[in-house]
Design an enzyme around this catalytic site. Structure first.
Site, PDB file in Angstrom:
ATOM      1  N   ASP A  47       0.836  -1.200   0.000  1.00 63.11           N
ATOM      2  CA  ASP A  47       0.000   0.000   0.000  1.00 63.11           C
ATOM      3  C   ASP A  47       0.877   1.259   0.000  1.00 63.11           C
ATOM      4  O   ASP A  47       1.858   1.333   0.760  1.00 63.11           O
ATOM      5  CB  ASP A  47      -0.878  -0.018   1.264  1.00 63.11           C
ATOM      6  CG  ASP A  47      -1.959   1.041   1.243  1.00 63.11           C
ATOM      7  OD1 ASP A  47      -2.819   0.990   0.354  1.00 63.11           O
ATOM      8  OD2 ASP A  47      -1.941   1.923   2.128  1.00 63.11           O
ATOM      9  N   GLU A  75       2.098  -0.360  -4.911  1.00 61.52           N
ATOM     10  CA  GLU A  75       1.148   0.683  -5.280  1.00 61.52           C
ATOM     11  C   GLU A  75       1.927   1.982  -5.153  1.00 61.52           C
ATOM     12  O   GLU A  75       2.166   2.475  -4.059  1.00 61.52           O
ATOM     13  CB  GLU A  75      -0.059   0.715  -4.334  1.00 61.52           C
ATOM     14  CG  GLU A  75      -1.100   1.714  -4.812  1.00 61.52           C
ATOM     15  CD  GLU A  75      -1.884   2.422  -3.711  1.00 61.52           C
ATOM     16  OE1 GLU A  75      -2.907   3.027  -4.016  1.00 61.52           O
ATOM     17  OE2 GLU A  75      -1.454   2.407  -2.542  1.00 61.52           O
TER      18      GLU A  75
HETATM   19  C1  NOJ Z   1      -4.263   3.118  -0.915  1.00 58.49           C
HETATM   20  C2  NOJ Z   1      -5.437   2.206  -0.795  1.00 58.49           C
HETATM   21  O1  NOJ Z   1      -5.655   1.574  -2.028  1.00 58.49           O
HETATM   22  C3  NOJ Z   1      -6.595   3.050  -0.353  1.00 58.49           C
HETATM   23  O2  NOJ Z   1      -7.813   2.353  -0.387  1.00 58.49           O
HETATM   24  C4  NOJ Z   1      -6.306   3.584   1.018  1.00 58.49           C
HETATM   25  O3  NOJ Z   1      -7.324   4.484   1.394  1.00 58.49           O
HETATM   26  C5  NOJ Z   1      -4.964   4.318   1.067  1.00 58.49           C
HETATM   27  N1  NOJ Z   1      -3.936   3.626   0.368  1.00 58.49           N
HETATM   28  C6  NOJ Z   1      -4.508   4.494   2.490  1.00 58.49           C
HETATM   29  O4  NOJ Z   1      -4.110   3.258   3.014  1.00 58.49           O
END
Ligand code: NOJ
Length: 552
Positions: free
Chosen positions: A202, A262
């Site tokens: 993440d 990500e």
């Molecule tokens: C990216 C995640 O995909 C999203 O859903 C989340 O709100 C943020 N990171 C914070 O963790």
């Protein structure tokens, strides 16, 4: 076992609270996922990416984690997770789980201890606490913004501030602290030992910040990042020291654990995350933001294939996930439409708009499935689900709604529980209601309806994924393709005999290069033309393989 299984995988994202509910509490759970493993096998996917299932007060859909080594009791137990791993593995499906290393929940024992301890204490060092600015220290220490709106600093009762790049219930860890580094290595080891095959990291581009005083100004969120790693908050070069340590750990397993970052960074910087010394793969989100346009798609595809090759990685293709408006809906609305404004209006799409979105979504799915690299699907896209814009504000869960002070409705519209059956209180999601309201039009997208219809989105996904597999194994399709734009057409030519042609215009376009049609995203009427908003695959598969595929 093949250490490179992930390079060409079709990965299906399960957002567990909205997938299937086994115990009638309105919230999806792990037993629910287990009950649908046959469906996943039938879809032909290689792996599941499971969004957070950890204990969480749900300030941000589970991305606020209280315990990184456990399962939220509303979703099941660790034993259920073991059973899920086993059931998936038996079905030939790998499991990738979400790791959230930038922040914890404010209910995490470390953060509770930090709040209970005085300023300057060791407990506070694991997060980012600072004194406020201004004569009396009551101003936030810098102009940094939360992604969900408002300041990224929250004041504590004793007057210090802590940093949260997301909701105030998600305090950022201090990654210069050795405890944080050690803890995450231990967490990754814990799950790898349990048989998890990989990790989705993440916001992998945010962990390290430049906290030197005076804090540098950064009043915008990460949309326009510099390409030299000089931003104080995002995409800093020091991140890769952390990921190198993680890579050493991943490589101790057989097969090595995979990881996908990500990282919302410029495409030219993505190679760093995707390199074999770092995480190994990174999401390419370019198609999430691309208009329905042949030139845009061709350029994005060619560029990302090049970057992935340079990084010795494989590219990723993503049309939708749990953070964006579903692509069938993006393609239904005019290019450049203000999606937030449309969501706030709360009006469903008109029938003609929805049809255009469906047609384009079918063509886009076939286009990405024709490409080398990993295709990440988001639950429900295989049913052709649209964004649910009708959710009333009283039902919204996303912190974006509150933090943006009602300017943005947020992401709940793509997180509405799946319709499995046309009948039933929550369309087969569970025996009871669903934690977000499902619209009536979900009935026509239910899996049991689409299963019976050879022309449905589900049937198209199944055929395309099965053919993709066959083309690779029996057709010998491999290597980097030639990517060409010819007016409104995007042509992908793969070694071994697959040619995929996508027509982005709404009118038929002549295509007389011949070849046998393997699959088409819409009915072919008069050859030699590609109908409007359609992808056609031409190829060389043997009769017997095609017959087998059709019969399976
Ligand atoms: C990216 C995640 O995909 C999203 O859903 C989340 O709100 C943020 N990171 C914070 O963790």
């Amino acid at each position: 076992m093949d250490p490179d299984w992930w390079r060409d995988a079709v990965v299906y994202q399960v957002y567990p609270r909205s997938f299937a509910d086994s115990d009638a509490d309105g919230l999806g759970d792990l037993r629910g996922v287990i009950s649908r493993v046959d469906y996943l096998r039938g879809l032909g996917i290689d792996a599941v990416w499971l969004s957070p299932f950890y204990p969480s007060p749900l300030a941000d859909g589970g991305y606020d984690v209280v315990d990184y080594r456990d399962v939220d009791s509303r979703l099941g137990t660790l034993a259920d997770l073991d059973d899920l791993i086993e059931a998936l593995h038996e079905a030939g499906i790998r499991l990738i789980i979400d790791i959230v290393p930038n922040h914890s929940s404010s209910e995490h024992p470390w953060f509770r201890a930090a709040l209970a301890s005085p300023r300057g204490s060791e407990e506070r060092e694991r997060y980012v606490f600072m004194e406020g600015a201004g004569a009396d220290g009551s101003e936030p220490p810098s102009d940094w913004q939360s992604h969900f709106g408002g300041s990224a600093w929250e004041r504590t009762p004793d007057g210090q501030f802590y940093l949260h790049l997301f909701a105030e219930e998600q305090p950022d860890f201090n990654w210069s602290h050795p405890d944080v580094r050690k803890e995450f290595l231990a967490i990754l080891g814990f799950w790898s030992d349990r048989g998890v095959d990989g990790f989705r990291i993440d916001v992998a581009h945010t962990l390290v910040k430049d906290l030197a005083h005076p804090l540098r100004s950064q009043p915008t969120i990460d949309s326009l990042l510099p390409e030299d790693g000089s931003d104080p908050l995002y995409d800093r070069d020091e991140l890769h020291q952390i990921y190198r340590e993680w890579r050493e750990l991943f490589d101790r397993y057989d097969p090595p654990r995979m990881a996908v970052a990500e990282a919302w960074v410029p495409a030219s910087r993505r190679v760093r995350y995707a390199s074999p010394e770092s995480l190994g793969q990174a999401f390419n989100f370019d198609l999430l933001r691309a208009p329905w346009d042949a030139a845009a798609f061709a350029e994005i595809i060619a560029r990302n294939l090049r970057f992935a090759d340079e990084a010795h990685s494989s590219s990723t293709w993503v049309l939708s996930n749990h953070d964006v408006v579903r692509h069938a809906t993006r393609y239904a609305l005019p290019d450049g439409a203000d999606l937030d404004a449309w969501l706030l209006e709360g009006r469903p799409l008109g029938p003609a708009q929805a049809l255009q979105g469906d047609r384009r979504a079918r063509a886009a799915a076939m286009l990405v499935l024709a490409l080398p690299g990993s295709v990440y699907l988001y639950q429900g896209e295989e049913l052709g689900l649209h964004e649910v814009s009708e959710i009333g504000i009283q039902d919204l869960q996303d912190p974006i709604w509150r933090r943006s002070e009602g300017r943005q409705k947020g992401r709940d519209g793509c997180r509405v529980p799946l319709p499995w059956t046309a009948a039933g209180r929550s369309f087969g999601f569970g025996a009871n209601g669903s934690h977000l309201p499902q619209p009536r039009w979900f009935a026509s997208h239910a899996a049991d309806v689409e299963e019976r219809d050879p022309g449905s989105m589900l049937s198209l996904y199944r055929s395309a994924i099965a053919l993709r597999r066959l083309l690779r194994t029996e057709g010998g399709v491999s290597g980097l393709p030639a990517v060409r734009r010819d007016g409104d057409l995007v042509v992908i030519e793969r070694e071994g005999g697959l040619t995929s042609v996508t027509n982005f215009s709404s009118e038929p376009v002549r295509w007389s290069h011949g070849g046998r049609v393997l699959l088409s995203s819409s009915d072919l009427t008069s050859e030699p033309t590609i109908p409007g908003e359609t992808t056609v695959w031409f190829g060389e598969l043997h009769e017997s393989s095609i017959a087998e595929e059709a019969g399976s």
